[in-house]
Design a protein around this motif. Structure first.
Motif, mmCIF file in Angstrom:
data_model
loop_
_atom_site.group_PDB
_atom_site.id
_atom_site.type_symbol
_atom_site.label_atom_id
_atom_site.label_comp_id
_atom_site.label_asym_id
_atom_site.label_seq_id
_atom_site.Cartn_x
_atom_site.Cartn_y
_atom_site.Cartn_z
ATOM 1 N N GLY A 67 9.721 15.354 23.367
ATOM 2 C CA GLY A 67 10.368 16.470 22.965
ATOM 3 C C GLY A 67 10.939 16.763 21.688
ATOM 4 O O GLY A 67 10.814 17.798 21.265
ATOM 5 N N GLU A 68 11.280 15.667 21.000
ATOM 6 C CA GLU A 68 11.698 15.884 19.633
ATOM 7 C C GLU A 68 10.311 16.031 18.643
ATOM 8 O O GLU A 68 10.732 16.748 17.759
ATOM 9 C CB GLU A 68 12.516 14.674 19.210
ATOM 10 C CG GLU A 68 13.955 14.663 19.949
ATOM 11 C CD GLU A 68 15.088 13.630 19.093
ATOM 12 O OE1 GLU A 68 14.360 12.821 18.357
ATOM 13 O OE2 GLU A 68 16.190 13.726 19.330
ATOM 14 N N ALA A 69 9.313 15.210 19.044
ATOM 15 C CA ALA A 69 8.237 15.608 18.557
ATOM 16 C C ALA A 69 7.491 16.835 18.392
ATOM 17 O O ALA A 69 7.054 17.598 17.510
ATOM 18 C CB ALA A 69 7.077 14.442 19.018
ATOM 19 N N VAL A 70 7.802 17.538 19.744
ATOM 20 C CA VAL A 70 7.500 19.207 19.944
ATOM 21 C C VAL A 70 8.156 19.736 19.111
ATOM 22 O O VAL A 70 7.680 20.677 18.267
ATOM 23 C CB VAL A 70 7.460 19.400 21.298
ATOM 24 C CG1 VAL A 70 7.338 20.914 21.508
ATOM 25 C CG2 VAL A 70 6.444 18.637 22.127
ATOM 26 N N ARG A 71 9.511 19.649 18.904
ATOM 27 C CA ARG A 71 10.454 20.387 18.328
ATOM 28 C C ARG A 71 10.215 20.400 16.836
ATOM 29 O O ARG A 71 10.208 21.526 16.251
ATOM 30 C CB ARG A 71 11.992 19.972 18.533
ATOM 31 C CG ARG A 71 12.952 20.944 17.723
ATOM 32 C CD ARG A 71 14.453 20.337 18.051
ATOM 33 N NE ARG A 71 14.602 18.872 17.910
ATOM 34 C CZ ARG A 71 14.775 18.423 16.583
ATOM 35 N NH1 ARG A 71 14.951 19.336 15.432
ATOM 36 N NH2 ARG A 71 14.955 17.399 16.045
#
Length: 398
Positions: A67-71
């Protein structure tokens, strides 16, 4: 000449396997070089992917970081490079939720090169019978081990958290909550956007405290590798009811003493599954040679590599065809076939931005609270407030 830099983790399962896969790949592609560095298990569990993506082309990652990598835009969208039929084949032959754990916002952010979940471990020379199938039998065994034989439960903060979540899954199943249909973001139904169901969480903590009262107190300082290393080196640890499985220790000659593995204890007549771990291979969005990096990643997760050099060098494949391979099971005293049911029923953690920090702080909170004798209901209230303060709402479902 393309030169890729990769970061894996420093256990033979994580480092020897990827280096063997690299050697096989570069034998066919001598124009490519891949250089690997390795970090500790703790760093694998805690270092943000966006930090790694600024320095490495290829990264071994844990699914809660997606999720953080996508953000942050740290990772390459692999579905924009790989044919749809390749990804469909990987999904069809995945072990449990390993492939979809790296699917989010309509894209594939990593490939499942390694699959794992919490299972049980035992020393067959100290515990000649098969491990218990139910929690009642497991608790009975831990209470009645032969003289001089001990039990452990890896419970440093990160792995105390893992056990807590697995027991939430089992407690939810006992309450009749659906544990098989993924909910928001792929999480189980007992883990909605408001945080873990408080009744489920309190019951799980009750079981955690009960278990910790019956196992060696050193458990609170251990991670799975430390416990398994001790078992293999000869410490009289006969049984571990929940631990991430490592096929290395089930291979003859890996350690001084053989460790075998089985499905995790569960409810009578069921297999509720446990928390999924495993490792995905991701490509940095900053990679200067993305086509080559994706080609390499696809090779690592191909059935030929997974059953071949990757497994043979100590890897724990993410491909189901390797888990059901007769030779792989013969070489590991049945590790894969004896634990596959638990992995197939395993569940995903949250992948929201903010979750990795929540997991770290939640594990520390539980660890301190249990050591200090805090009331479980109070700890659960603190966890729910921590979730509210730390975790952002779920993005598009994956």
């Amino acid at each position: 000449m393309p030169h890729l830099r990769g970061m894996t983790w420093s256990h033979p399962r994580g480092s020897d396997s990827i280096r063997a896969a690299t050697e096989a790949f570069t034998a066919e592609r001598p124009d490519v070089t891949v250089e690997w560095a390795a970090r500790s298990l703790r760093e694998f569990e805690e270092v943000p992917v966006e930090d790694l993506a600024s320095r490495y082309d290829l990264m071994a990652i844990d699914h809660p970081f997606v999720g953080e990598a996508v953000r942050t835009g740290a990772l390459l969208r692999l579905d924009e490079f790989l044919p749809a039929e390749v990804l469909a084949d990987l999904e069809r032959h995945a072990v449990g939720p390993s492939h979809r754990s790296y699917t989010m916002a309509g894209h594939q952010w990593a490939l499942a090169m390694d699959a794992a979940a919490q299972v049980s471990a035992y020393r067959p020379d100290l515990l000649p019978t098969e491990p218990p199938r139910t929690w009642d039998d497991a608790l009975d065994l831990v209470s009645k081990l032969p003289s001089g034989v001990t039990a452990e439960l890896p419970a440093n903060p990160v792995h105390l958290w893992s056990t807590f979540l697995s027991l939430c899954q089992h407690g939810a199943a006992d309450r009749g909550i659906d544990t098989t249909t993924p909910g928001v973001g792929g999480r189980p139904a007992w883990w909605p956007d408001t945080g873990i169901d408080p009744d489920v969480a309190v019951a799980a903590l009750d079981r955690v405290v009960e278990l910790l009262g019956k196992v060696d107190p050193i458990s609170l300082n251990r991670d799975p590798i430390q416990t398994l290393d001790a078992m293999a080196a000869g410490a009289p640890i006969g049984y571990v009811p929940l631990i991430f499985g490592y096929s290395n220790y089930a291979r003859p000659g890996y350690g001084g003493h053989l460790v075998r593995f089985g499905d995790a204890p569960s409810l009578p007549g069921t297999n509720a599954g446990t928390m999924a771990g495993g490792v995905g291979l991701a490509v940095s969005a900053r990679c200067a040679d993305p086509e080559v990096a994706v080609e390499f990643a696809a090779w690592v997760v191909s059935p030929d590599c997974q059953r071949g050099p990757y497994f043979q060098a100590g890897g724990q494949p993410g491909d189901r065809r390797a888990w059901t391979d007769t030779a792989a099971n013969a070489a590991t005293n049945g590790f894969f076939e004896d634990t596959l049911a638990t992995l197939d029923a395993s569940f995903l953690r949250a992948r929201n931005p903010g979750y990795p920090a929540y997991q770290h702080r939640g594990g520390e909170l539980l660890h301190k609270g249990i050591r200090d004798g805090e009331q479980n209901a109070h700890l659960v209230r603190e966890l729910r407030e921590l979730w509210r303060q730390t975790v952002t709402p779920e993005g598009p479902a994956g």
